[in-house]
Structures are given as C-alpha cells and as structure tokens.
Write a protein that holds these residues in place. Structure first.
Motif, PDB file in Angstrom:
ATOM      1  N   GLU A  99       0.938  -1.386   0.026  1.00 12.14           N
ATOM      2  CA  GLU A  99       0.069  -0.100  -0.009  1.00 12.14           C
ATOM      3  C   GLU A  99       0.730   1.233   0.098  1.00 12.14           C
ATOM      4  O   GLU A  99       0.473   2.274  -0.621  1.00 12.14           O
ATOM      5  CB  GLU A  99      -0.950   0.069   1.091  1.00 12.14           C
ATOM      6  CG  GLU A  99      -0.560   0.417   2.546  1.00 12.14           C
ATOM      7  CD  GLU A  99      -1.494   0.793   3.458  1.00 12.14           C
ATOM      8  OE1 GLU A  99      -2.178   1.539   3.480  1.00 12.14           O
ATOM      9  OE2 GLU A  99      -1.603  -0.212   4.520  1.00 12.14           O
ATOM     10  N   LYS A 103       0.076   3.779  -3.173  1.00 14.54           N
ATOM     11  CA  LYS A 103      -0.685   4.915  -2.628  1.00 14.54           C
ATOM     12  C   LYS A 103      -0.079   6.098  -3.389  1.00 14.54           C
ATOM     13  O   LYS A 103       1.334   6.161  -3.045  1.00 14.54           O
ATOM     14  CB  LYS A 103      -0.765   5.240  -1.125  1.00 14.54           C
ATOM     15  CG  LYS A 103      -1.969   4.610  -0.479  1.00 14.54           C
ATOM     16  CD  LYS A 103      -1.771   4.940   1.142  1.00 14.54           C
ATOM     17  CE  LYS A 103      -3.197   4.432   1.922  1.00 14.54           C
ATOM     18  NZ  LYS A 103      -3.151   4.667   3.152  1.00 14.54           N
ATOM     19  N   LYS A 104      -0.852   7.365  -3.422  1.00  9.54           N
ATOM     20  CA  LYS A 104      -0.112   8.291  -3.609  1.00  9.54           C
ATOM     21  C   LYS A 104       0.627   8.990  -2.314  1.00  9.54           C
ATOM     22  O   LYS A 104      -0.037   8.852  -1.399  1.00  9.54           O
ATOM     23  CB  LYS A 104      -1.129   9.606  -4.221  1.00  9.54           C
ATOM     24  CG  LYS A 104      -1.876   8.880  -5.738  1.00  9.54           C
ATOM     25  CD  LYS A 104      -2.677   9.910  -6.321  1.00  9.54           C
ATOM     26  CE  LYS A 104      -3.432   9.531  -7.565  1.00  9.54           C
ATOM     27  NZ  LYS A 104      -4.152  10.551  -8.259  1.00  9.54           N
ATOM     28  N   LYS A 106       0.698  12.025  -1.301  1.00  4.52           N
ATOM     29  CA  LYS A 106      -0.158  12.899  -0.611  1.00  4.52           C
ATOM     30  C   LYS A 106      -1.376  12.007   0.614  1.00  4.52           C
ATOM     31  O   LYS A 106      -1.706  12.672   1.622  1.00  4.52           O
ATOM     32  CB  LYS A 106      -0.964  13.706  -1.415  1.00  4.52           C
ATOM     33  CG  LYS A 106      -1.881  13.314  -2.300  1.00  4.52           C
ATOM     34  CD  LYS A 106      -2.527  13.957  -3.348  1.00  4.52           C
ATOM     35  CE  LYS A 106      -3.694  13.869  -4.112  1.00  4.52           C
ATOM     36  NZ  LYS A 106      -4.773  13.391  -3.653  1.00  4.52           N
ATOM     37  N   ASP A 107      -1.651  10.683   0.220  1.00 12.77           N
ATOM     38  CA  ASP A 107      -2.621  10.075   0.883  1.00 12.77           C
ATOM     39  C   ASP A 107      -2.083   9.242   1.941  1.00 12.77           C
ATOM     40  O   ASP A 107      -2.712   8.621   2.636  1.00 12.77           O
ATOM     41  CB  ASP A 107      -3.307   8.927  -0.150  1.00 12.77           C
ATOM     42  CG  ASP A 107      -4.234   9.765  -1.082  1.00 12.77           C
ATOM     43  OD1 ASP A 107      -4.442  11.000  -0.747  1.00 12.77           O
ATOM     44  OD2 ASP A 107      -4.194   9.187  -2.431  1.00 12.77           O
ATOM     45  N   ILE A 108      -0.790   9.227   2.358  1.00 16.48           N
ATOM     46  CA  ILE A 108      -0.297   8.677   3.478  1.00 16.48           C
ATOM     47  C   ILE A 108      -0.086   9.615   4.366  1.00 16.48           C
ATOM     48  O   ILE A 108       0.468  10.528   4.291  1.00 16.48           O
ATOM     49  CB  ILE A 108       1.178   8.252   2.976  1.00 16.48           C
ATOM     50  CG1 ILE A 108       1.437   6.985   1.611  1.00 16.48           C
ATOM     51  CG2 ILE A 108       2.034   7.538   4.209  1.00 16.48           C
ATOM     52  CD1 ILE A 108       2.512   6.520   1.263  1.00 16.48           C
ATOM     53  N   ASP A 109      -0.593   9.141   5.644  1.00 16.94           N
ATOM     54  CA  ASP A 109      -0.740  10.008   6.730  1.00 16.94           C
ATOM     55  C   ASP A 109       1.053  10.483   7.229  1.00 16.94           C
ATOM     56  O   ASP A 109       1.844   9.434   7.584  1.00 16.94           O
ATOM     57  CB  ASP A 109      -1.060   9.268   8.002  1.00 16.94           C
ATOM     58  CG  ASP A 109      -1.197  10.060   9.317  1.00 16.94           C
ATOM     59  OD1 ASP A 109      -0.655  11.440   9.173  1.00 16.94           O
ATOM     60  OD2 ASP A 109      -1.785   9.520  10.260  1.00 16.94           O
ATOM     61  N   SER A 112       2.163   8.969  10.420  1.00 17.41           N
ATOM     62  CA  SER A 112       2.326   7.383  10.532  1.00 17.41           C
ATOM     63  C   SER A 112       3.881   7.193  10.758  1.00 17.41           C
ATOM     64  O   SER A 112       4.897   7.836  10.342  1.00 17.41           O
ATOM     65  CB  SER A 112       1.701   6.800   9.277  1.00 17.41           C
ATOM     66  OG  SER A 112       2.621   6.651   8.292  1.00 17.41           O
ATOM     67  N   ARG A 115       6.125   7.337   7.577  1.00 19.62           N
ATOM     68  CA  ARG A 115       6.692   8.688   6.874  1.00 19.62           C
ATOM     69  C   ARG A 115       8.028   8.515   6.245  1.00 19.62           C
ATOM     70  O   ARG A 115       8.375   9.058   5.307  1.00 19.62           O
ATOM     71  CB  ARG A 115       6.520   9.687   7.812  1.00 19.62           C
ATOM     72  CG  ARG A 115       7.295   9.783   8.990  1.00 19.62           C
ATOM     73  CD  ARG A 115       7.523  10.896   9.683  1.00 19.62           C
ATOM     74  NE  ARG A 115       8.143  10.648  10.927  1.00 19.62           N
ATOM     75  CZ  ARG A 115       7.735  10.167  12.031  1.00 19.62           C
ATOM     76  NH1 ARG A 115       6.478   9.374  12.175  1.00 19.62           N
ATOM     77  NH2 ARG A 115       8.635   9.793  13.073  1.00 19.62           N
TER      78      ARG A 115
END
Length: 142
Positions: A99, A103-104, A106-109, A112, A115
């Motif tokens: 994931e 995932k883009k 910008k969509d990863i917290d 978290s 990072r």
C-alpha cells in the motif's frame, strides 16, 4: 549501439545500531567525491539512504545488535546517464509494503511510522521492495 554497462558493485555489512548511520554518510561522501555528485544531490542521497538503514535497524531488526544490515550499491551507465542503485536489507521478518508503494504520497499520513517511505519515495528516482519487504531498493540519477 550504446550498451548498459555496470561499472562497480560494492557490498557493506553494517552493525544493527544507529551509530552505523555515520558509516552510511561516509560511504555516500566517498561515492559523491568519486562521481563528482553535486552537493544538493549528495545530501538527498544521504537522507534517503540514512532513512532506509535506520528503518532496517529499528523496524526490521528491532534494534537487535546480533543482527546485521546489508548495504549494496552499483553504478550503471546507460549512454551518458549514470545511475546509482542502493539495496538495504535487514534480517527481520519483513512487512507489508504494497500500500505504501501504490498509494499516492499525499494520501499517506505523514504522522504515521511509515513517513520514512514518503521521504525515500520523494527523493529517489525509483523505490522498490524485495524479499517480503526486508530489502529496499533505491535508484538515483547522478
């Protein structure tokens, strides 16, 4: 017709201790001097590679000093473009990375614990994982 040529492959075995990050910086410094990599690119490579090694130590090897981190790199020339590939592999269990690759950014917290993947993806030209997530591969154009 120009061919891809691998110029060099080098391997290091690092202690599973954050003090190994100094050795990583020295390795990048040496490579940068040899290839005349500009200061900005050298700093970015240091950041991404340090992140990969610290992830291997902390998350992969769980700070276990009995385990090792393996660092490999190779230089490749394709016509007039030079690439440097790094692989950082730990002796841990691996992790589910899919994931974070798909995932883009910008969509990863950003808060978290993943990072570091955002940092590496933002800096490297290419990032991939192998061996169940125990090995991260980073490619840079130099």
């Amino acid at each position: 017709m120009p061919q891809n040529t691998i110029e060099l492959t080098t391997k290091y075995i690092l202690k599973s201790d954050l003090s190994s990050l100094r050795e990583v910086e020295d390795i990048v410094e040496s490579i940068a001097n040899t290839l005349s990599i500009d200061r900005e690119k050298k700093i970015l490579i240091k950041i991404a590679l340090s992140e990969a090694v610290s992830n291997a130590i902390i998350h992969g090897n769980k700070n276990n000093p009995a385990k090792k981190v393996f660092l490999r790199y190779k230089l490749e020339k394709n016509n007039s473009i030079k690439y440097i590939y790094f692989e950082v592999e730990d002796e841990g269990e691996g992790f589910e990375y899919t994931e974070f690759i798909t995932k883009k950014i910008k969509d990863i917290d950003p808060q978290s614990e993943k990072r570091g993947i955002i940092i590496m993806r933002s800096i490297a030209n290419e990032l991939c994982y192998r061996n169940k997530g125990k090995c991260v591969c980073l490619k840079f154009t130099v």
